[in-house]
Design a protein around this motif. Structure first.
Motif, mmCIF file in Angstrom:
data_model
loop_
_atom_site.group_PDB
_atom_site.id
_atom_site.type_symbol
_atom_site.label_atom_id
_atom_site.label_comp_id
_atom_site.label_asym_id
_atom_site.label_seq_id
_atom_site.Cartn_x
_atom_site.Cartn_y
_atom_site.Cartn_z
ATOM 1 N N PRO A 35 -7.233 -6.534 1.315
ATOM 2 C CA PRO A 35 -7.601 -5.190 0.841
ATOM 3 C C PRO A 35 -6.518 -4.143 1.072
ATOM 4 C CG PRO A 35 -9.447 -6.184 2.003
ATOM 5 C CD PRO A 35 -8.260 -7.070 2.232
ATOM 6 N N ILE A 36 -5.780 -4.272 2.183
ATOM 7 C CA ILE A 36 -4.689 -3.319 2.425
ATOM 8 C C ILE A 36 -3.607 -3.474 1.364
ATOM 9 C CG2 ILE A 36 -2.779 -2.790 3.992
ATOM 10 C CD1 ILE A 36 -4.639 -3.191 6.316
ATOM 11 N N MET A 37 -3.311 -4.718 0.999
ATOM 12 C CA MET A 37 -2.333 -4.944 -0.069
ATOM 13 C C MET A 37 -2.826 -4.361 -1.388
ATOM 14 S SD MET A 37 -1.029 -8.847 0.740
ATOM 15 C CE MET A 37 0.086 -8.832 -0.667
ATOM 16 N N GLU A 38 -4.110 -4.513 -1.671
ATOM 17 C CA GLU A 38 -4.675 -3.940 -2.901
ATOM 18 C C GLU A 38 -4.534 -2.427 -2.907
ATOM 19 O OE1 GLU A 38 -6.656 -5.513 -5.696
ATOM 20 O OE2 GLU A 38 -5.173 -6.960 -4.985
ATOM 21 N N LEU A 39 -4.825 -1.791 -1.782
ATOM 22 C CA LEU A 39 -4.702 -0.337 -1.699
ATOM 23 C C LEU A 39 -3.244 0.091 -1.856
ATOM 24 C CD1 LEU A 39 -7.132 0.338 1.313
ATOM 25 C CD2 LEU A 39 -7.522 0.967 -1.072
ATOM 26 N N HIS A 40 -2.345 -0.658 -1.273
ATOM 27 C CA HIS A 40 -0.924 -0.312 -1.354
ATOM 28 C C HIS A 40 -0.392 -0.463 -2.784
ATOM 29 C CE1 HIS A 40 3.253 0.107 -0.153
ATOM 30 N NE2 HIS A 40 3.535 -1.047 -0.758
ATOM 31 N N MET A 41 -0.855 -1.477 -3.505
ATOM 32 C CA MET A 41 -0.396 -1.703 -4.872
ATOM 33 C C MET A 41 -1.066 -0.788 -5.879
ATOM 34 S SD MET A 41 -0.260 -5.868 -4.959
ATOM 35 C CE MET A 41 0.867 -6.788 -3.916
ATOM 36 N N GLY A 42 -2.138 -0.131 -5.490
ATOM 37 C CA GLY A 42 -2.822 0.796 -6.395
ATOM 38 C C GLY A 42 -3.542 0.110 -7.535
ATOM 39 N N CYS A 43 -4.048 -1.093 -7.308
ATOM 40 C CA CYS A 43 -4.705 -1.853 -8.368
ATOM 41 C C CYS A 43 -6.212 -1.617 -8.430
ATOM 42 C CB CYS A 43 -4.458 -3.353 -8.164
ATOM 43 S SG CYS A 43 -2.724 -3.807 -8.302
ATOM 44 N N THR A 44 -6.746 -0.845 -7.526
ATOM 45 C CA THR A 44 -8.196 -0.704 -7.431
ATOM 46 C C THR A 44 -8.640 0.676 -7.894
ATOM 47 O OG1 THR A 44 -7.909 -0.032 -5.114
ATOM 48 C CG2 THR A 44 -8.408 -2.343 -5.537
ATOM 49 N N ASP A 45 -9.876 0.729 -8.377
ATOM 50 C CA ASP A 45 -10.458 2.026 -8.728
ATOM 51 C C ASP A 45 -11.127 2.625 -7.497
ATOM 52 O OD1 ASP A 45 -12.792 0.564 -8.371
ATOM 53 O OD2 ASP A 45 -13.121 0.281 -10.526
ATOM 54 N N ALA A 46 -11.825 3.754 -7.687
ATOM 55 C CA ALA A 46 -12.408 4.461 -6.547
ATOM 56 C C ALA A 46 -13.449 3.611 -5.825
ATOM 57 C CB ALA A 46 -13.039 5.767 -7.027
ATOM 58 N N GLU A 47 -14.296 2.913 -6.579
ATOM 59 C CA GLU A 47 -15.332 2.095 -5.948
ATOM 60 C C GLU A 47 -14.727 0.949 -5.159
ATOM 61 O OE1 GLU A 47 -19.256 -0.579 -7.206
ATOM 62 O OE2 GLU A 47 -18.173 0.591 -8.714
#
Length: 395
Positions: free
Chosen positions: A54-66
């Motif tokens: 999840p930290i990698m996902e947040l760092h890459m900016g691939c996720t929406d707000a939810e």
């Protein structure tokens, strides 16, 4: 017959918690050898994926707000799970001493009323454990199925469609693509993530159950001690020896309670900080879901809120119960027939009464007392914060 009885009592009080914590290497009565260390390391490494992906996902900016909210929640859960395993291994001696003492208590108990007190506290520990663990597993199943059972047919899995966006039990799509995992391993990865989520729940709620169970046992021993003081017979022989035995028992229980409080201090601090943050985040998501009439988001937010609230509630209840039991020792001594004891013995009772005025408490970081007052303070602060956010959303 008596031998079978105490064996059944020990099994009743400890078997569920052994089943939860032995696989992750923190069961206090296990043999601390290389195999238990391997189990602990494997559980820690598996849980680390709950934090790293999840930290990698947040760092890459691939996720929406939810998905960002889900990522923060998983990171918090993973951190708490790793901390609990590490702390329970570091303070393994404290837990081993308490569980070994509990075994000895069941072996030496003879009074039927005292045995009933111990069984009642064991039953309470089993009920709390069953509720917390089963609810957390239910939450994991819901969280794992929602991404895989979407209503939009275009988002369903179709391996022949190169433009399809794969959904995983936890936000990890970009991280897995970056690490080079092929789409053909989609089902294997989903299974691994589901197991990791189950393991995270076990490391969080399973370790909580292990700790709360032995704390309730100590509370039961305090209640037995109070009953022994109030029913003390001053007319029988060897009054001095029997009263000194009770005094030594009081000191021993206090030492056991101190060891438990020291073992959980840092974990409780992190639990309160991360849970308070998560309550505010998920509460805000729930408000937005109500605003948008998003039933799925409301359900997910509600489940997570209940899970974190359950942890804080149970710790606060048990902490308050331990504190009140310790404080009541002095009151029960005062209500006993101490005035018929020799003067030399009554002087010793004064020190016990004075000691009960500063009872052993569960403390977060050795400065925040974990009891119902703290619980209400956290709730009031969180609700006030969410009320302000709700007004902002409506405007």
């Amino acid at each position: 017959m008596a031998s079978e009885q105490w064996k059944n009592d020990i099994a009743y009080a400890m078997t569920p918690f052994k089943l939860l914590t032995w696989p992750i290497g923190v069961w206090p009565l296990q043999v601390y050898n290389i195999y238990s260390l391997i189990r602990c390391i494997l559980a820690t490494c598996c849980m680390s994926t709950i934090v790293i992906l999840p930290i990698m996902e947040l760092h890459m900016g691939c996720t929406d707000a939810e998905q960002n909210v889900d990522s923060f929640m998983l990171v918090f859960c993973g951190i708490l799970g790793v901390l609990k395993i590490i702390c329970f291994r570091i303070y393994a001696k404290n837990l081993t001493n308490n569980y070994g003492s509990a075994q000895n208590d069941y072996l030496t108990i003879k009074n039927v009323e005292h045995r009933a007190i111990m069984r009642r506290h064991a039953f309470l520990g089993r009920i709390l454990s069953c509720f917390m663990v089963c609810f957390s597993y239910f939450s994991v199943i819901i969280y794992s199925l929602i991404p895989l059972l979407g209503d939009d047919e275009d988002n369903r899995i179709n391996m022949t469609n190169e433009n399809v966006i794969l959904e995983y039990p936890m936000p990890s799509r970009c991280a897995l693509e970056y690490l080079g995992f092929p789409e053909s391993m989609y089902q294997v990865i989903c299974l691994f993530e589901f197991i990791a989520l189950i393991l995270t729940c076990t490391c969080n709620l399973g370790n909580d159950s292990l700790y709360l169970n032995i704390t309730l046992h100590v509370c039961g021993q305090v209640q037995i001690l109070k009953a022994s003081f109030i029913d003390f017979d001053v007319s029988s022989s060897q009054v001095c020896d029997r009263l000194n035995a009770l005094i030594r028992r009081n000191s021993y229980i206090i030492e056991m309670a101190k060891e438990l409080a020291n073992a959980i201090s840092f974990v409780l601090l992190m639990q309160l900080i991360l849970s308070s943050m998560q309550l505010c985040i998920m509460g805000f998501q729930f408000i937005l879901a109500l605003k948008m009439n998003d039933v799925v988001m409301m359900g997910k937010s509600f489940v997570v809120l209940c899970t974190f609230l359950t942890q804080i509630t149970v710790y606060s209840f048990v902490g308050d119960y331990l504190k009140s039991q310790m404080e009541d020792i002095g009151l029960f001594i005062y209500q006993s027939i101490w005035y018929n004891l020799p003067v030399k013995l009554t002087k010793n009772l004064i020190f016990i009464i004075m000691r009960s005025q500063s009872p052993v408490k569960l403390q977060a970081g050795n400065f925040i007392v974990v009891n119902l007052a703290t619980y209400m303070s956290i709730l009031k602060t969180s609700i006030s914060y969410l009320s302000v956010l709700r007004v902002m959303v409506e405007e």
